[in-house]
Design a protein around this motif. Structure first.
Motif, PDB file in Angstrom:
ATOM      1  N   GLY A  32     -13.413  -0.566  -8.454  1.00 43.09           N
ATOM      2  CA  GLY A  32     -13.584   0.641  -8.867  1.00 43.09           C
ATOM      3  C   GLY A  32     -12.616   1.434  -9.554  1.00 43.09           C
TER       4      GLY A  32
ATOM      5  N   THR B   9     -19.772  -0.283 -10.180  1.00 41.80           N
ATOM      6  CA  THR B   9     -18.809  -0.140  -9.137  1.00 41.80           C
ATOM      7  C   THR B   9     -19.208   1.142  -8.142  1.00 41.80           C
ATOM      8  OG1 THR B   9     -17.750   1.417 -10.474  1.00 41.80           O
ATOM      9  CG2 THR B   9     -16.953  -0.924 -10.267  1.00 41.80           C
ATOM     10  N   PRO B  10     -18.837   1.104  -7.087  1.00 47.53           N
ATOM     11  CA  PRO B  10     -17.950   0.073  -6.477  1.00 47.53           C
ATOM     12  C   PRO B  10     -18.467  -1.049  -6.001  1.00 47.53           C
ATOM     13  CG  PRO B  10     -18.774   1.764  -4.643  1.00 47.53           C
ATOM     14  CD  PRO B  10     -19.340   2.123  -6.186  1.00 47.53           C
TER      15      PRO B  10
ATOM     16  N   GLN C 274      -8.541  -1.395  -9.965  1.00 44.05           N
ATOM     17  CA  GLN C 274      -9.078  -0.350 -10.890  1.00 44.05           C
ATOM     18  C   GLN C 274      -9.027  -0.759 -12.225  1.00 44.05           C
ATOM     19  OE1 GLN C 274      -6.293   2.773  -9.341  1.00 44.05           O
ATOM     20  NE2 GLN C 274      -8.101   3.467  -8.501  1.00 44.05           N
TER      21      GLN C 274
ATOM     22  N   LYS D  47      -6.791  -2.400  -3.787  1.00 46.00           N
ATOM     23  CA  LYS D  47      -7.802  -1.722  -4.786  1.00 46.00           C
ATOM     24  C   LYS D  47      -7.469  -2.193  -6.172  1.00 46.00           C
ATOM     25  CE  LYS D  47      -7.279   3.020  -4.638  1.00 46.00           C
ATOM     26  NZ  LYS D  47      -6.876   4.204  -4.362  1.00 46.00           N
TER      27      LYS D  47
ATOM     28  N   CYS E 111     -15.739   4.992  -4.675  1.00 47.73           N
ATOM     29  CA  CYS E 111     -14.719   4.123  -4.553  1.00 47.73           C
ATOM     30  C   CYS E 111     -13.819   4.356  -3.357  1.00 47.73           C
ATOM     31  CB  CYS E 111     -14.012   3.829  -5.746  1.00 47.73           C
ATOM     32  SG  CYS E 111     -14.962   3.489  -7.320  1.00 47.73           S
TER      33      CYS E 111
END
Length: 75
Positions: free
Chosen positions: A7, A50-51, A37, A35, A13
């Motif tokens: 996310g 997303t997430p 991104q 994580k 997220c």
């Protein structure tokens, strides 16, 4: 176990990441939480919304924030 939260860093997220951490803690398991991104990396999983939650390179859920209890089922 490697768990990835895909996310952009939005509120959902961050909530998913917090829920994942809580689920791992409650289960008492060893896991690496990452994580992701970068949109290219997210798209490489075939995720359009997303997430998303990825466990050991398998997309488990996308487009919503699962509860701690739901996440525990995937772990």
């Amino acid at each position: 176990m490697v768990i990835k939260v895909l996310g952009s860093g939005c509120a959902n997220c961050k909530k998913l990441e917090a829920n994942v951490k809580e689920a791992v803690k409650e289960l008492g398991i060893e896991a690496t939480i990452e994580k992701v991104q970068d949109f290219k990396d997210i798209a490489s999983y075939g995720v359009m919304r997303t997430p998303a939650l990825v466990v050991d390179e398998q997309v488990k859920i996308a487009g919503k924030v699962p509860t701690v209890e739901e996440i525990k089922k995937y772990l």
